[in-house]
Design an enzyme around this catalytic site. Structure first.
Site, PDB file in Angstrom:
ATOM      1  N   HIS A 165      30.884  41.848  22.583  1.00 17.56           N
ATOM      2  CA  HIS A 165      29.384  42.124  22.458  1.00 17.56           C
ATOM      3  C   HIS A 165      28.524  40.819  22.521  1.00 17.56           C
ATOM      4  O   HIS A 165      29.290  39.870  22.157  1.00 17.56           O
ATOM      5  CB  HIS A 165      29.033  42.800  21.066  1.00 17.56           C
ATOM      6  N   GLU A 201      25.823  45.186  18.408  1.00 18.58           N
ATOM      7  CA  GLU A 201      27.093  45.748  17.904  1.00 18.58           C
ATOM      8  C   GLU A 201      26.919  45.235  16.409  1.00 18.58           C
ATOM      9  O   GLU A 201      27.172  46.268  15.651  1.00 18.58           O
ATOM     10  CB  GLU A 201      28.341  44.728  18.298  1.00 18.58           C
ATOM     11  N   GLU A 202      26.296  44.258  15.908  1.00 18.89           N
ATOM     12  CA  GLU A 202      26.162  43.915  14.687  1.00 18.89           C
ATOM     13  C   GLU A 202      25.274  44.695  14.085  1.00 18.89           C
ATOM     14  O   GLU A 202      25.279  44.829  12.805  1.00 18.89           O
ATOM     15  CB  GLU A 202      25.467  42.446  14.428  1.00 18.89           C
TER      16      GLU A 202
END
Ligand SMILES: [Zn+2]
Length: 349
Positions: free
Chosen positions: A62, A201-202
């Site tokens: 990511h 992603e986070e």
């Protein structure tokens, strides 16, 4: 190293990964092995390396890092913000941040009252913190800073003989593994390899989900940065991963229980290529894009391999150079050695 330096010094908080996406796109285009480069509408970037078969191996990392999004600006120019990704609120006061999606680079600090005025005694909530650039609201507007502007920690990469010190190793180290595969895979692989640099992603594995749906992989490898707590005061059973001891393979986290048959296959290749690795201590916490990828279609075996990093999700993280080297080597070794016929023996199709 050149790639890593560029990748970590750029700005790409979750949801705003354009700078990183542009770099990945251009670098994939320069690779001899990558024959096709694509970007989807959410911002994931794909580099496709044709193989001897059309079976697909997705190799994901990511692009986003933790950051901040401006939620309010006072007339004097003090900015409240919301978090992009997760970090410990204790580390925020008195850190330096940078805005780059502006007419010129603007730097500021997350303000904290000095100790003799009561600052530092209590842990402040994010809603109580503010960014101060010294510009007032009108000046900020002229510079292009408004509601929704984003910033990240203002850190540039440093190093010594043993370690790199910087921000965003989670997961620019993975992005750099992808670029290293694009540059160094020499032979035509058995699988068609899709290098996937994902977004958000986070924020909950969002880009990874879209990427898996776009690629429809048979198998997947995920390269990551994870935390290592082998530091004073922590017991070995809390270390999670051991700094300097090679990529940490996930067996179990909050988003996936890894398939041991698949992990065994990967370990065999790592051993054959004499690449040091370790298991990450299983925890019912944390997660990666694999959490979404392994659920696609009739199941996609995934292996997550991560560089152990100390003080992750902060302005200053340490990554061991040996771990970084091993991550890069493992990426090329797996892409080169993965054989569809081997995996067919394991899974039956
Ligand atoms: Zn990550």
């Amino acid at each position: 190293m050149k790639d890593l330096k560029k990748l970590v010094n750029l700005t790409g908080p979750a949801g705003f990964e354009n700078e990183i996406g542009d770099l990945m796109f251009e670098r994939f285009k320069k690779s001899k092995a990558v024959k096709e480069v694509k970007r989807d509408r959410i911002g994931n970037v794909y580099g496709i390396i044709p193989g001897k078969t059309e079976n697909k191996l997705m190799v994901a990392a990511h692009m986003d890092e933790v950051g901040f999004i401006v939620s309010y600006i006072s007339d004097k120019g003090f900015m409240r913000f919301a978090p992009l990704g997760g970090y410990d609120k204790k580390i925020l006061p008195n850190s330096k941040v940078v805005f780059r999606d502006t007419k010129k680079t603007v730097k500021g600090v997350i303000g904290l009252n000095p100790p003799h005025a009561g600052g530092g005694d209590k842990v402040l909530e994010i809603k109580d913190l503010f960014i101060d650039t010294g510009y007032d609201k009108k000046e900020l507007e002229k510079l292009g800073i408004k509601l929704g502007s984003v910033c990240v920690f203002d850190t540039t990469l440093d190093e010594n003989e043993n370690v790199y010190i910087g921000k965003g190793f989670d997961d620019r180290v993975g992005c750099s593994v992808l670029l290293n595969i694009a540059d160094n895979i020499k032979m035509k692989p058995d699988f068609t390899i899709v290098l996937a640099a994902t977004v958000q992603e986070e924020l909950g594995l969002r880009g990874g989900e879209v990427a898996a749906r776009t690629i429809r992989p048979d198998y997947a490898l995920i390269f990551e940065g994870t935390y290592s707590m082998d530091t004073p005061g922590n017991r070995p059973d809390d270390w999670t991963s051991y700094f300097g001891h090679g990529p940490a393979i996930t067996l179990f986290d909050r988003t996936m229980a890894a398939d041991r048959k698949y992990i065994d296959y990967i370990e065999k290749i790592a051993k054959k290529e004499k690449i040091k690795y370790q298991y990450k201590q299983p925890r019912n916490a944390g997660g990666t894009d694999a959490g979404k990828i392994h659920l696609m279609d009739n199941g996609v075996p995934c292996c997550v391999m991560a560089a152990p990093c100390r003080y992750i999700h902060s302005a200053y993280t340490l990554m061991h150079k040996d771990d970084y080297k091993a991550m890069k080597k493992l990426g090329v070794a797996l892409c080169t050695n993965f054989k569809y016929s081997d995996l067919k023996k394991i899974y039956g199709f």
